[in-house]
Design a protein around this motif. Structure first.
Motif, PDB file in Angstrom:
ATOM      1  N   THR A  59      48.974 -60.511  23.008  1.00 50.16           N
ATOM      2  CA  THR A  59      48.364 -61.810  22.696  1.00 50.16           C
ATOM      3  C   THR A  59      46.892 -61.797  23.096  1.00 50.16           C
ATOM      4  O   THR A  59      46.033 -62.328  22.400  1.00 50.16           O
ATOM      5  N   ILE A  60      46.617 -61.166  24.229  1.00 45.47           N
ATOM      6  CA  ILE A  60      45.226 -61.089  24.713  1.00 45.47           C
ATOM      7  C   ILE A  60      44.399 -60.193  23.788  1.00 45.47           C
ATOM      8  O   ILE A  60      43.275 -60.525  23.419  1.00 45.47           O
ATOM      9  N   ILE A  61      44.968 -59.052  23.408  1.00 43.84           N
ATOM     10  CA  ILE A  61      44.294 -58.156  22.448  1.00 43.84           C
ATOM     11  C   ILE A  61      45.259 -57.821  21.308  1.00 43.84           C
ATOM     12  O   ILE A  61      45.980 -56.816  21.356  1.00 43.84           O
ATOM     13  N   ALA A 125      48.634 -68.979  26.209  1.00 40.57           N
ATOM     14  CA  ALA A 125      47.740 -68.043  26.920  1.00 40.57           C
ATOM     15  C   ALA A 125      46.333 -68.616  27.051  1.00 40.57           C
ATOM     16  O   ALA A 125      45.679 -68.459  28.083  1.00 40.57           O
ATOM     17  N   ASN A 126      45.869 -69.299  26.018  1.00 42.67           N
ATOM     18  CA  ASN A 126      44.539 -69.927  26.092  1.00 42.67           C
ATOM     19  C   ASN A 126      44.475 -70.967  27.201  1.00 42.67           C
ATOM     20  O   ASN A 126      43.485 -71.057  27.932  1.00 42.67           O
ATOM     21  N   ASN A 129      44.479 -69.198  30.515  1.00 43.76           N
ATOM     22  CA  ASN A 129      43.166 -68.571  30.707  1.00 43.76           C
ATOM     23  C   ASN A 129      42.164 -69.604  31.217  1.00 43.76           C
ATOM     24  O   ASN A 129      41.449 -69.369  32.198  1.00 43.76           O
ATOM     25  N   ARG A 130      42.158 -70.776  30.580  1.00 43.64           N
ATOM     26  CA  ARG A 130      41.215 -71.827  30.971  1.00 43.64           C
ATOM     27  C   ARG A 130      41.490 -72.303  32.393  1.00 43.64           C
ATOM     28  O   ARG A 130      40.583 -72.421  33.221  1.00 43.64           O
ATOM     29  N   ILE A 133      40.369 -69.751  35.013  1.00 51.85           N
ATOM     30  CA  ILE A 133      38.912 -69.722  35.201  1.00 51.85           C
ATOM     31  C   ILE A 133      38.469 -70.935  36.023  1.00 51.85           C
ATOM     32  O   ILE A 133      37.660 -70.820  36.945  1.00 51.85           O
ATOM     33  N   GLU A 136      39.835 -70.564  39.852  1.00 58.18           N
ATOM     34  CA  GLU A 136      39.595 -69.359  40.639  1.00 58.18           C
ATOM     35  C   GLU A 136      38.714 -69.614  41.864  1.00 58.18           C
ATOM     36  O   GLU A 136      39.020 -69.135  42.966  1.00 58.18           O
ATOM     37  N   PHE A 144      46.565 -64.760  35.956  1.00 57.85           N
ATOM     38  CA  PHE A 144      46.240 -64.571  34.542  1.00 57.85           C
ATOM     39  C   PHE A 144      45.004 -63.683  34.361  1.00 57.85           C
ATOM     40  O   PHE A 144      44.960 -62.831  33.480  1.00 57.85           O
ATOM     41  N   LEU A 145      44.007 -63.895  35.201  1.00 60.97           N
ATOM     42  CA  LEU A 145      42.773 -63.098  35.070  1.00 60.97           C
ATOM     43  C   LEU A 145      42.988 -61.653  35.516  1.00 60.97           C
ATOM     44  O   LEU A 145      42.399 -60.726  34.957  1.00 60.97           O
ATOM     45  N   LYS A 148      44.690 -60.232  32.551  1.00 55.89           N
ATOM     46  CA  LYS A 148      43.753 -60.111  31.428  1.00 55.89           C
ATOM     47  C   LYS A 148      42.829 -58.908  31.623  1.00 55.89           C
ATOM     48  O   LYS A 148      42.630 -58.096  30.713  1.00 55.89           O
ATOM     49  N   GLU A 149      42.304 -58.781  32.823  1.00 57.46           N
ATOM     50  CA  GLU A 149      41.389 -57.670  33.089  1.00 57.46           C
ATOM     51  C   GLU A 149      42.116 -56.325  33.002  1.00 57.46           C
ATOM     52  O   GLU A 149      41.593 -55.355  32.447  1.00 57.46           O
ATOM     53  N   MET A 152      42.540 -55.416  29.495  1.00 56.77           N
ATOM     54  CA  MET A 152      41.274 -54.959  28.904  1.00 56.77           C
ATOM     55  C   MET A 152      40.900 -53.560  29.410  1.00 56.77           C
ATOM     56  O   MET A 152      40.441 -52.714  28.634  1.00 56.77           O
TER      57      MET A 152
ATOM     58  N   LEU B 401      36.310 -68.255  27.849  1.00 58.56           N
ATOM     59  CA  LEU B 401      37.427 -68.933  27.180  1.00 58.56           C
ATOM     60  C   LEU B 401      37.711 -68.235  25.856  1.00 58.56           C
ATOM     61  O   LEU B 401      37.501 -68.795  24.779  1.00 58.56           O
ATOM     62  N   ILE B 403      40.633 -65.537  24.025  1.00 58.04           N
ATOM     63  CA  ILE B 403      41.878 -64.772  23.999  1.00 58.04           C
ATOM     64  C   ILE B 403      42.096 -64.351  22.550  1.00 58.04           C
ATOM     65  O   ILE B 403      41.757 -65.090  21.632  1.00 58.04           O
ATOM     66  N   GLY B 404      42.666 -63.169  22.353  1.00 62.28           N
ATOM     67  CA  GLY B 404      43.000 -62.764  20.990  1.00 62.28           C
ATOM     68  C   GLY B 404      41.789 -62.284  20.214  1.00 62.28           C
ATOM     69  O   GLY B 404      40.880 -61.656  20.769  1.00 62.28           O
TER      70      GLY B 404
END
Lengths: 192, 565
Positions: A59-61, A125-126, A129-130, A133, A136, A144-145, A148-149, A152, B401, B403-404
């Motif tokens: 979902t992230i990538i 996921a969005n 993510n918000r 952030i 934090e 989540f971060l 996510k990292e 990536m 902000l 994703i995807g």
């Protein structure tokens, strides 16, 4: 000419022309020859954790005109890092984060993350993510971060991520300190 | 009796060099090129140029764990990992396992070692700077420790000599505090570094220049030009940076006068009481633990500062009950390194349409600007800065902000320009900073282990205030935003510039070596690695070790020809 020869030929043409030919139009030609990633058999993750890691990293990538995280073996990479490189404390915290993430997803959507459709996964996921952030600074490291990292890191160290989404030159040949961004075109996968 | 004589004949050489790193390689080259039949001993395994660089061509996707080591592997490298950059999948084979050669820390000391042919010349940072006239005068002028027995003019020709062979790229500036080398063309600064350079000149009258580095910007001495991969620490397939393996050892080999013996740990130096000089070395085979003796007219100790000291302290005779050449009691004392990891980072708005091509194997350098003409600070000596600017990579998108698909698009544009720099400061020699042997605790080869009792002192900590604040002030004046400072000295040793434990001096009562790097009271033993340093200056020291090694080896060869050694 087989696929690998074509790829080499394109690379050489790019070098002859000053290394700046790597336009997105060529990506279609290059996509043909990425090595298939071996089948991943989770050793640390349970089946549901593995399904979550696969769904969330993808979902992230996701796959677009380039491959997504799951297609290039990122879920297996994540497990190997958590299993072998992370400290005991980091590992416990990561696995705990996975459980809580899915628990929250079930509470809010009535379904495990991996069972949601792609649209609902992206939406959830969005939001996560918000929130991560935003929280934090006050709450410290956010699962989540971290996830996510790690996704990536895993993706941009693959050939697909490094060379087709970002820019990678194995042998740059020269160093130029101050050139127009267009001459490179995309972020370098490796800065140093 | 007859057998012993025969063994002695077979094991005899004109010269023995202990160690194959930066200084040992130079000693080997100069001695063999001067016609001396030379045995070169290395405690670690053999490493042949190119053939034995297993990771030099690995691409990012060919390295497991994103190049990090596993918890299981890390157990063996707890001290070697203190740098934060040494132990990777791509480089771990160059560093020792702490468990092989343990040491005791009365106070924290980061002793970072690599045992193999070439030593740390494979993994070094390659920054190459001359010491200046003021550096050789400072001790005498300020009454610190002892005076250097030489001046800049004595070593300057030897700097030139080694630079012409090694290949040092850089910009000539004519600065008295940082004399120019024999340069290959310099690397380029990038846009933001160039901006800082102009600001420093306009606002402070200070200089910023490209790092002077042993990475060659064009083919030189039969070795290839640097390809801007910046994977130097893995070993270079082009031989494009200076290492013993690519440079000095092949030159020594080509003379036909070198015998290289890896896996040979020198236990001690054999001192002949009747002859009043050293006659050879005792060696332990690292693989079989067999012991051997090798004999020679002269012995060069280039085992790296601490191991050279260990060998000398372990060389006990009636004449030298406290270690070879230790009449002064200074052997093992005056440990120095550079203190660093203090400076500032900042972000720069602008140049968003500019980028760079390639991975440059050096950063920028800001030469020392404090206490030059007169001493007007609350501390002695000074510091230089090393740093670099770059644009944020994909990581800038972690906290966005996105994703995807939007995330995949966002990462394709690099983030802001950021710039960071750390100062490297001079550490004063101090008798109380010392290493000594623990004969009760042995390593896996049965050698005594070292005990470290070393700390940074008041002068260093006072200097660090300037090192931190000057960095922030310079970034602020140049318009950088979100400036943050950092100050974490770690342990001495972290600079991997350990030095000073067998210092040169004019007086045998207060120093170990004379002006030719000879042990005062045992003149056929030379020490030309970091142990010889009388003061540290603030420049990276390897180039100076090269110059001392070449100068002393040349002198030794001349003296042998005259029959004086």
């Amino acid at each position: 000419m087989d696929k690998m020869d074509r790829k080499e030929a394109i690379k050489r043409t790019a070098m002859l022309m000053g290394g700046v030919v790597f336009a997105p139009t060529m990506l279609g030609v290059l996509k043909g020859c990425s090595p298939s990633t071996g089948r991943w058999r989770p050793e640390l993750f349970t089946a549901s954790q593995a399904a979550l890691v696969t769904a969330l990293s993808d979902t992230i990538i996701p796959a677009t005109d380039t491959k997504g995280a799951a297609d290039v073996g990122v879920p297996g990479f994540i497990e190997s890092m958590v299993k072998d490189v992370y400290s005991e404390e980091q590992r416990t915290s990561f696995l705990d984060g996975l459980e809580r993430f899915d628990e929250k997803c079930r509470e809010q959507t009535g379904s495990a993350f991996a069972s949601l459709d792609a649209g609902a996964q992206t939406e959830f996921a969005n939001t996560e993510n918000r929130l991560a952030i935003e929280n934090e600074a006050e709450e410290g490291p956010q699962f989540f971060l971290v996830f996510k990292e790690l996704t990536m890191v895993g993706y941009f160290r693959t050939e697909e991520g490094a060379t087709r989404v970002l820019r990678y030159e194995d042998i740059p040949g020269i160093y130029q300190g101050c050139i127009p961004f267009e001459d490179v075109g995309r972020t370098w996968s490796h800065n140093h | 009796m007859n057998l012993n004589l025969k063994a002695k004949k077979n094991n005899s050489y004109d010269a023995i060099v202990v160690g194959t790193g930066i200084s040992g390689g130079w000693a080997a080259k100069e001695l063999t090129e001067n016609g001396l039949n030379t045995l070169v001993l290395e405690r670690g395994r053999n490493v042949r140029h190119i053939e034995d660089y297993p990771t030099m061509l690995k691409k990012p996707w060919e390295l497991p764990y994103n190049d990090r080591v596993t918890q299981e592997e890390a157990q063996h490298y707890q001290k070697q990992m203190r740098t934060g950059y040494t132990i990777r999948q791509s480089t771990k084979h160059w560093w020792i396992r702490d468990t092989d050669q343990p040491y005791e820390e009365i106070k924290r000391f980061d002793w970072i070692r690599g045992y193999h042919v070439g030593g740390r010349s494979i993994m070094w940072g390659r920054q190459s700077y001359r010491l200046a006239p003021m550096d050789f005068e400072a001790n005498a002028k300020e009454g610190i420790a002892v005076d250097w027995p030489i001046r800049y003019e004595d070593i300057a020709p030897w700097y030139s000599h080694v630079e012409k062979f090694a290949g040092i790229s850089g910009q000539a500036l004519g600065l008295p505090q940082l004399p120019d080398s024999e340069f290959l063309p310099p690397w380029e600064l990038n846009c933001v570094e160039e901006h800082l350079k102009e600001s420093l000149d306009a606002n402070f009258g200070r200089v910023l220049t490209i790092g002077r580095t042993a990475n060659m910007t064009r083919s030189h001495q039969g070795r290839g030009s640097c390809m801007s991969r910046n994977l130097c620490m893995r070993g270079c397939p082009y031989g494009a940076y200076f290492s013993s393996n690519a440079s000095t050892l092949p030159a020594a080999e080509a003379t036909g006068n070198m015998t290289l013996r890896p896996n040979s740990i020198v236990d001690s130096i054999i001192y002949d009481e009747d002859l009043g000089k050293a006659t050879g070395v005792r060696v332990i085979d690292a693989e079989t633990l067999e012991t051997f003796e090798f004999y020679s007219n002269v012995i060069f100790l280039n085992a790296s500062c601490m191991n050279t000291t260990l060998i000398m302290l372990n060389s006990i005779s009636d004449r030298f009950p406290n270690g070879l050449g230790n009449d002064s009691g200074e052997l093992g004392h005056n440990v120095m390194d550079h203190h660093f990891r203090v400076g500032a980072n900042g972000e720069f708005d602008g140049y968003e349409d500019r980028y760079y091509w390639g991975r440059r194997p050096t950063g920028f350098y800001i030469p020392r600007f404090r206490n030059l003409d007169r001493n007007d600070r609350s501390y002695l000596r000074g510091f230089g800065y090393q740093g670099g600017a770059s644009r944020q990579d994909w990581r800038h998108a972690v906290r966005e902000l996105a994703i995807g698909e939007p995330l995949k698009e966002l990462v394709q544009t690099p983030g802001k320009w950021t710039l960071g720099m750390t100062a490297f400061g001079e550490m004063l020699p101090d008798h109380s900073n010392r290493v000594y042997l623990d004969h009760n605790k042995k390593d896996k080869w049965g050698q005594p282990t070292l005990v470290f009792d070393v700390e940074f002192k008041e002068n260093e900590f006072k200097m660090r205030e300037d090192m931190k604040n000057d960095a922030a002030e310079m970034l602020e004046a140049a318009g950088f935003k979100n400036i943050t400072t950092f100050d974490d000295p770690g342990g001495p040793g972290l600079g991997i510039h350990e030095m000073g434990t067998a210092r040169m001096g004019r007086d045998p009562r207060t120093s170990v070596l004379n002006k030719w790097n000879q042990v005062h009271a045992c003149k056929n033993v030379f020490v030309t690695d970091g142990a010889a340093m009388t003061s540290a200056a603030c420049q990276n020291p390897s180039l100076t070790y090269m110059a001392f090694a070449a100068r002393s080896a040349h002198y030794a060869a001349e003296e042998m020809k005259k029959g004086n050694l």
